[in-house]
Write an enzyme that holds these catalytic residues in place. Structure first.
Site, PDB file in Angstrom:
ATOM      1  N   SER A 145      11.873  25.116  31.150  1.00 13.99           N
ATOM      2  CA  SER A 145      11.982  25.578  32.231  1.00 13.99           C
ATOM      3  C   SER A 145      12.755  25.043  33.896  1.00 13.99           C
ATOM      4  O   SER A 145      13.536  26.066  34.478  1.00 13.99           O
ATOM      5  CB  SER A 145      10.502  25.416  32.751  1.00 13.99           C
ATOM      6  N   LYS A 146      13.332  24.188  32.769  1.00  8.82           N
ATOM      7  CA  LYS A 146      14.430  23.659  34.038  1.00  8.82           C
ATOM      8  C   LYS A 146      16.176  24.753  33.886  1.00  8.82           C
ATOM      9  O   LYS A 146      16.389  24.247  35.208  1.00  8.82           O
ATOM     10  CB  LYS A 146      14.743  22.214  33.676  1.00  8.82           C
ATOM     11  N   ASP A 147      15.738  25.282  32.629  1.00 12.21           N
ATOM     12  CA  ASP A 147      16.990  25.874  32.844  1.00 12.21           C
ATOM     13  C   ASP A 147      17.068  27.174  33.858  1.00 12.21           C
ATOM     14  O   ASP A 147      18.254  27.285  34.329  1.00 12.21           O
ATOM     15  CB  ASP A 147      16.969  26.840  31.920  1.00 12.21           C
TER      16      ASP A 147
END
Length: 207
Positions: A81-83
């Site tokens: 999810s850090k994208d």
């Protein structure tokens, strides 16, 4: 390949003498693969960030009186999810005029966040530097280098104010003159050149 239970001798069953063969309902398996012609075509690899699929759990939740879903954020192109965080931070910084074509992105080596920033930065034509944690996995280091990121080894065996500390502000600021992103309290990301957001960098919508 189809594997069937191995019988130890004629007429015996390794599951026990009272085991019965059970028919597996065909409805448990999809009848086929989806039509390839329905596959979407994207103009940018960044278009694969967000809108990750939801899958309903059926077997593990048989006794749960509610529908349970899991969100597959590893379907993001960078694997987490850090994208979304990296893309959102750069998008907001560009909108605020904090970045230009010669600005270098500097991040203090938190792993998945580094990959998200590197992906977005590479697409925007921005150079990136990561002050890598000593325990950053070789796989992530290789991915960062493949994306053209300058990786500078950081240390944990020195004081936090030491310029060589992996999570220190001085390390990031000393690495290059650029837009510095680091982990804030609670693991949230923030920019050391304040962005016009709430200070955490935000994660942006994920419809």
């Amino acid at each position: 390949m189809i594997v069937t239970p191995r019988r130890t001798c004629a007429g015996s069953d390794p599951r026990g003498p009272h085991a019965r063969r059970r028919r597996v309902p065909m409805s448990l398996l999809p009848p086929g693969f989806r039509d390839p012609s329905e596959s979407a075509v994207y103009d940018s690899i960044l278009d694969l960030i967000g809108s990750t699929p939801l899958v309903r759990l059926n077997v593990l939740t048989q006794d749960v009186p509610a529908a349970v879903y899991v969100k597959l954020d590893h379907f993001n192109v960078g694997g987490s999810s850090k994208d979304r965080i990296g893309l959102h931070i750069l998008r907001e910084a560009l909108a605020a005029g904090e970045l230009d074509g010669v600005t270098r992105i500097v991040e203090t080596g938190q792993g998945n966040t580094s990959l998200g920033l590197a992906l977005a930065g590479a697409r925007a034509g921005l150079a990136s530097t990561v002050i890598a944690k000593p325990d950053l996995s070789p796989q992530k280091l290789n991915l960062l280098r493949m994306l053209g990121v300058e990786v500078i080894p950081g240390r944990f065996d020195v004081d936090h104010d030491d310029p060589e500390h992996a999570g220190g502000r001085d390390a990031a600021r000393g690495a290059a003159s650029g837009h510095v992103v680091e982990q804030a309290a609670g693991g949230r990301e923030q920019s050391r050149r304040p962005l016009p957001v709430d200070g955490t960098g935000g994660v942006g919508p994920d419809a």
